[in-house]
Each structure stands twice: as structure tokens, then as C-alpha cells.
Scaffold this active site. Structure first.
Site, mmCIF file in Angstrom:
data_model
loop_
_atom_site.group_PDB
_atom_site.id
_atom_site.type_symbol
_atom_site.label_atom_id
_atom_site.label_comp_id
_atom_site.label_asym_id
_atom_site.label_seq_id
_atom_site.Cartn_x
_atom_site.Cartn_y
_atom_site.Cartn_z
ATOM 1 N N SER A 319 0.849 -1.195 0.000
ATOM 2 C CA SER A 319 0.000 0.000 0.000
ATOM 3 C C SER A 319 0.888 1.249 0.000
ATOM 4 O O SER A 319 0.610 2.228 -0.702
ATOM 5 C CB SER A 319 -0.903 -0.023 1.228
ATOM 6 N N TRP A 322 2.361 1.615 -3.408
ATOM 7 C CA TRP A 322 1.322 2.100 -4.337
ATOM 8 C C TRP A 322 1.345 3.625 -4.373
ATOM 9 O O TRP A 322 1.159 4.241 -5.427
ATOM 10 C CB TRP A 322 -0.049 1.597 -3.878
ATOM 11 N N HIS A 323 1.582 4.236 -3.197
ATOM 12 C CA HIS A 323 1.538 5.694 -3.131
ATOM 13 C C HIS A 323 2.695 6.349 -3.873
ATOM 14 O O HIS A 323 2.559 7.458 -4.374
ATOM 15 C CB HIS A 323 1.528 6.166 -1.675
ATOM 16 N N GLY A 324 3.823 5.701 -3.919
ATOM 17 C CA GLY A 324 4.935 6.315 -4.625
ATOM 18 C C GLY A 324 6.169 5.458 -4.614
ATOM 19 O O GLY A 324 6.359 4.624 -3.722
ATOM 20 N N PHE A 485 0.124 10.178 -7.442
ATOM 21 C CA PHE A 485 0.053 8.734 -7.270
ATOM 22 C C PHE A 485 -0.698 8.108 -8.428
ATOM 23 O O PHE A 485 -0.864 6.962 -8.548
ATOM 24 C CB PHE A 485 -0.599 8.366 -5.937
#
Lengths: 485, 72
Positions: A319, A322-324, A485
Site C-alpha cells: 500500500s 502504491w503511493h509512490g 500517485f
């Protein structure tokens, strides 16, 4: 196109008017054209990525729907997963992995130039990729029917209100809505506009004002210490909430004006009594995605204890990723995973303490729970906001304030051009947000106000519009944080 | 019913934005910093006196811009 731009102010009414004028069976064409235009305003070439994603998923899902055997369907699922995740990896993570491999090579004196991919990160790629992935996985699991109408499916992938920053929709929730006839309804349009107004206020007035201090401190981190870092971190905690929930409100509101209901993304997350509860209230559509498509397939909590911890940490690390593509995001995810594991380990002990405090004062117990959760979340945001790992470690080493700093608090932010009055303005905005959220506790604010005098509603409208006109920072239009993102 | 709803929305939106439009109209008429350089309701002298108190740099910059345009 940004929601908080004059361009959108002209685009949106045109789309709405056209939407209600043209017959239902042609509306998908309008929505598709509007959505592609909305995306192409940012970069024309990258629409090709959405087209590729749409065509591959359309093909794979329709092929899967014609095959009975799950084993045979698997190859189409893999094709969809590899192509979608491949595009995502190529544009978002390739350079991150190359960079780290290069570092390892340098460490061991291996003379090899790792290739880098020089391309701009497509806006919203993580959002629409996850939305299409959930669709193909659902078709594979027979949870949803494959969509036969390519045009409608293309609108589902690129629906402009939620294309670039969610909420990440599920096919069985959003797809059927494109076939429903949405008549013009005053109450629904009003409700959508009210949600948009509050969303704009959160973004343009609260988040953008807080951003001045947060960016000023975090982009020149070496010049600050102690109380300045604490204030910047707390302000960022509210900034990111207002920025992202503001975007979600505008997205949900604009879709509602046209008759579409999108899923809620936030439920007053900073009032959570535990980290577990926080993740049920923060970015709900993403956390439910990870829960349904990663955590549960890994075994969830129905496995032996160490495997359960492993499932939690893997879910949160991914997770974060996923953001960066940055170690700061991975650590942020890892921190949240660790919080949850620690909460499980110390559950009994924590419950015993809570019971004792509750018997003394239930309000105090709640206040303590909310405060501890808030501090833990704010602490993790340090990694999320820091530009790199070195900056994050600098914050950790210098965040403890010294007594002398309190006396010259008002002068700490002069370098950014902020005076005590500006800090107080930001504090008032935070108090307003908390007040609004508290009022929201027992239901939707606008529904509650509907039962009150018209005067109160109109005063609130003008209060919000006044803020948008006079309290917004004078700098250039700020991007939404979650766009990256 | 739908037409009635549309009419209601348009009327309410007009009422909602009318104070803002009035404010914009007054602002253009008074034009304290001579930004639009259109209205002559307020004399240049009064305008200058007031603007100097509020933000003299802005007023001078705009005056210079207008003068430059005239010369060109």
C-alpha cells in the site's frame, strides 16, 4: 485538468447541460469524450495508456466470460494483470528499482550502467489501473458480468470525476449506473453542488493555506527544528486530509449532479479510536481494494499468527509502494502495518487499561484513544511528506522542542513570509474543520441543515464562497497531492 | 416536473451569485488601483490617495503599465 481551475469551472457546466439535453442512449459518448478531454488537458499522449488498458481488459474479460473452466480463464487474467501492472511498473517503479540496483552495483564496485526510463508519470495511473484490475479479477471470480458494450466500459475506466484520484470504484457498483436513466432532479443536483462546495473549501482554503507553511518547512528542512517541525507535521496531517478528502468530495459531488453515486472515501478518520479503525475511515476505497484483492487472498487473519502478521505487513508495504516509488512511502506503509501488529499483540493489555480508565471516565478513555491514534498517524505522515529518507531522519532527530523556542514562536516562520496572524488563521481553519467533522458525526451535515432555517444554509453558502474568494492563497493553483500517485 | 426543477435551480443559482456579481460590478466601478482603467466615477486624485494607503506599489506599477501602453 484540475478541479480547482477556471478551466473546470467552464468545462463542468457545459458537460452537465449537454448531459441532460442529449438522450440516455448517447450519454456514454458525451461522458467518454468529456473524460478523455479532461485527461488530455494534462497530456495528450498519455490517453493511449488508458486506451491500451481499456482494450486489454475488455478483451480479457469477454474472453473469460466465454470460458467455463477457471484454469483456462487464468491465462486471460494473467494477460490483464501483466499488461496493467507492467505499464504501472514501467512508468512508476522502473526508475526506483533501477536506482536501487545501481546503488547496490556501486557498493560492490560493479561497473554497469543500469538503464533509466525518462518519462513523465501519468496522472492517476495507480487509480485507474487498480479500478480496471478489480474489474478483471471480479470477472475471473464470477463476481461480476463481463461488459459487452466497449463504449460504456471505456467510460467506466475513464469516468472524469474519479479518473485521476479516485474514489476507486468497483464494477458492480459503477457500471450498472451507466445504463440507468438519470433525470434532472433539483434535490440531487443541489446535494452534489453542496458537496462540491465543501470539497472546494477544504482544498482551496484549508489545504492550500496549510500548504504554505508545510511546504516552506519541509522543502527547507535544514533551517527548522523543534516546534517548527511539530507545527509543520500537524499542519500536514490536516492538509493531506483536506486535500484528498476535498478532491473526493468534488468527485462524488460532480458525479452526483449527473445522477451517479460514487463510494465514500473518508469518514472522519482523525476521530478514529485505533489504527484499525483509521483504515476503515481513511481512503476507504483503496484500503478495501487491498483487503479484498491482496489481504484476503493471502489468507487474511484465518491463518496461523505469524502468517497473519506477514499478511498485514505485506499489504501495508505494498500500500505504501502504491503511493509512490520512494523508500519514504514504503516506510510509511510499514509503520502502519507495525502499528496494527503491535495492536494485536498488546490487545488484551490495552483492553485492561482501557477498562480501568473507562470505569473512571468514558470520555477520557475515548479522548485518549483518539489522541494516541492521531499522534501515531501524524508521526507516520513525517515519512509520507518528507522529500527523501534523509529529510525524514532529520525531522526525527530534531523534532524535540527546546523551551527557548516557545518565546520566539511567532518569528519562526518569517523566512516563509508567515507571521503569527497567518498561523492563527490556519489554526482557525483547522478548528472549523474539526467543528464541521464533529457536527457530521450524527449524519450528513447538509441533510441536517436541510431541516433547519433557510437562512442558516444561505449564510453557510456565503461563508464558504467568501472563503474561496478571499481566504485562498494568492499563489498559483496548487495541485492535489494525490495526483502524483 | 423536470422543467420546474431546472427553473428552480437556475433562480436559486442566480440569487446565490447575484451579490458576487454586484460586488464585481462595484469593484470595477470604483477600481481602487486603476486596474481596469475604465471607470471615472472616482476622481484620480481620490483614487491615488486611497490606493497609496492600501498598496502604493501596486498602484504605481499599474500606473506605469497604463502609461507605457499609452506611449506605445
Amino acid at each position: 485538468m484540475l478541479f480547482n481551475s477556471l478551466h473546470f469551472l467552464a468545462f463542468f457546466p457545459i458537460v452537465i447541460i449537454a448531459y441532460f439535453i442529449i438522450p440516455q442512449k448517447f450519454r456514454w459518448i458525451l461522458l467518454l469524450a468529456a473524460s478523455y478531454y479532461f485527461y488530455m488537458c494534462w497530456k495528450v499522449d498519455y490517453i493511449i495508456l488508458i486506451l491500451i488498458s481499456t482494450l486489454i481488459d475488455y478483451l480479457c474479460s469477454n474472453k473469460m466470460s466465454k470460458i467455463e473452466s477457471k484454469a483456462k480463464r487464468k491465462k486471460w487474467l494473467y494477460l490483464s494483470l501483466i499488461s496493467n501492472l507492467g505499464i504501472l511498473f514501467g512508468f512508476k517503479y522502473f526508475n526506483f528499482f533501477s536506482e536501487n540496483i545501481q546503488l547496490i552495483f556501486n557498493q560492490y564496485n560493479i561497473l554497469y550502467e543500469v538503464p533509466f526510463f525518462n518519462a513523465l508519470l501519468p496522472v492517476g495511473i495507480s487509480f485507474y489501473t487498480f479500478q480496471t484490475l478489480s474489474y478483471t479479477i471480479d470477472v475471473y471470480n464470477n463476481k461480476t458480468q463481463a461488459q459487452k458494450h466497449l463504449g460504456v466500459f471505456a467510460v467506466y475506466v475513464s469516468f472524469f470525476p474519479q479518473l485521476v484520484a479516485g474514489p476507486i470504484e468497483r464494477s458492480n457498483h459503477l457500471l450498472p449506473q451507466f445504463f440507468e436513466k438519470h433525470e434532472f432532479s433539483y434535490s440531487r443536483v443541489k446535494s452534489g453542488l453542496q458537496k462540491m462546495l465543501w470539497g472546494f473549501y477544504k482544498k482551496i482554503v484549508i489545504a492550500d493555506n496549510l500548504a504554505i507553511l508545510v511546504d516552506g518547512v519541509y522543502n527547507n528542512i535544514d533551517n527548522y527544528s523543534g516546534i517548527a517541525l511539530i507545527v509543520a507535521t500537524i499542519f500536514f496531517t490536516f492538509q493531506i486530509y483536506c486535500d484528498f478528502s476535498g478532491y473526493s468530495d468534488i468527485a462524488i459531488g460532480s458525479a452526483r449532479v449527473m445522477g451517479f453515486e460514487l463510494r465514500e472515501n473518508f469518514k472522519r478518520p482523525y476521530f478514529s479510536k485505533s489504527i484499525q479503525e483509521f483504515w476503515q475511515r481513511w481512503h476507504i476505497t483503496l484500503s478495501s481494494w487491498f483487503k479484498d484483492y491482496l489481504y484476503i487472498p493471502l489468507g487474511g487473519n484465518r491463518v496461523i499468527k505469524w502468517k497473519w502478521y506477514y499478511n498485514i505487513i505485506i499489504t501495508f508495504l505494498l500500500s505504501g509502494l502504491w503511493h509512490g516509488a520512494n523508500w519514504t512511502f514504503i516506510i510509511w506503509g510499514g509503520l502502519h502495518g507495525s502499528y496494527l501488529i503491535l495492536a494485536i499483540i498488546f490487545k488484551t493489555r490495552k483492553n485492561n487499561i482501557s477498562e480501568k480508565i473507562k470505569s473512571f471516565s468514558p470520555i477520557l478513555n475515548r479522548l485518549l484513544d483518539v489522541s494516541i491514534t492521531f499522534i501515531l498517524v501524524a508521526f507516520a505522515w513525517i515519512f509520507f511528506r518528507a522529500n527523501n529518507l534523509t529529510d525524514a531522519l532529520y525531522v526525527l532527530n530534531n523534532i524535540m522542542p527546546e523551551l527557548s523556542e516557545y518565546s520566539n514562536f511567532g518569528t519562526q516562520f518569517r523566512g516563509i513570509g508567515l507571521y503569527l496572524n497567518d498561523i492563527l488563521k490556519c489554526l482557525l481553519l483547522i478548528i472549523l474543520l474539526i467543528g464541521f467533522s464533529t457536527y457530521e458525526r450524527s449524519g450528513n451535515v447538509w441533510n441536517k441543515l436541510q431541516k433547519k432555517s433557510k437562512l442558516i444554509r444561505w449564510v453557510l453558502y456565503y461563508f464558504l464562497i467568501y472563503g474561496l474568494l478571499f481566504l485562498a492563497p494568492h499563489s498559483t493553483i496548487n495541485n492535489f497531492i494525490y495526483f502524483q500517485f | 416536473m423536470i422543467l420546474k426543477d431546472i427553473k428552480k435551480l437556475i433562480i436559486k443559482l442566480c440569487i446565490l451569485i447575484s451579490p458576487i456579481l454586484i460586488w464585481i460590478f462595484i469593484l470595477i466601478q470604483i477600481d481602487p488601483f486603476n486596474y481596469f482603467n475604465y471607470s471615472n466615477i472616482i476622481s484620480k486624485e481620490t483614487e491615488y490617495k486611497t490606493a497609496r494607503k492600501l498598496n502604493s506599489i501596486l498602484y504605481n506599477t499599474l500606473s506605469f503599465k497604463i502609461l507605457q501602453l499609452k506611449i506605445l
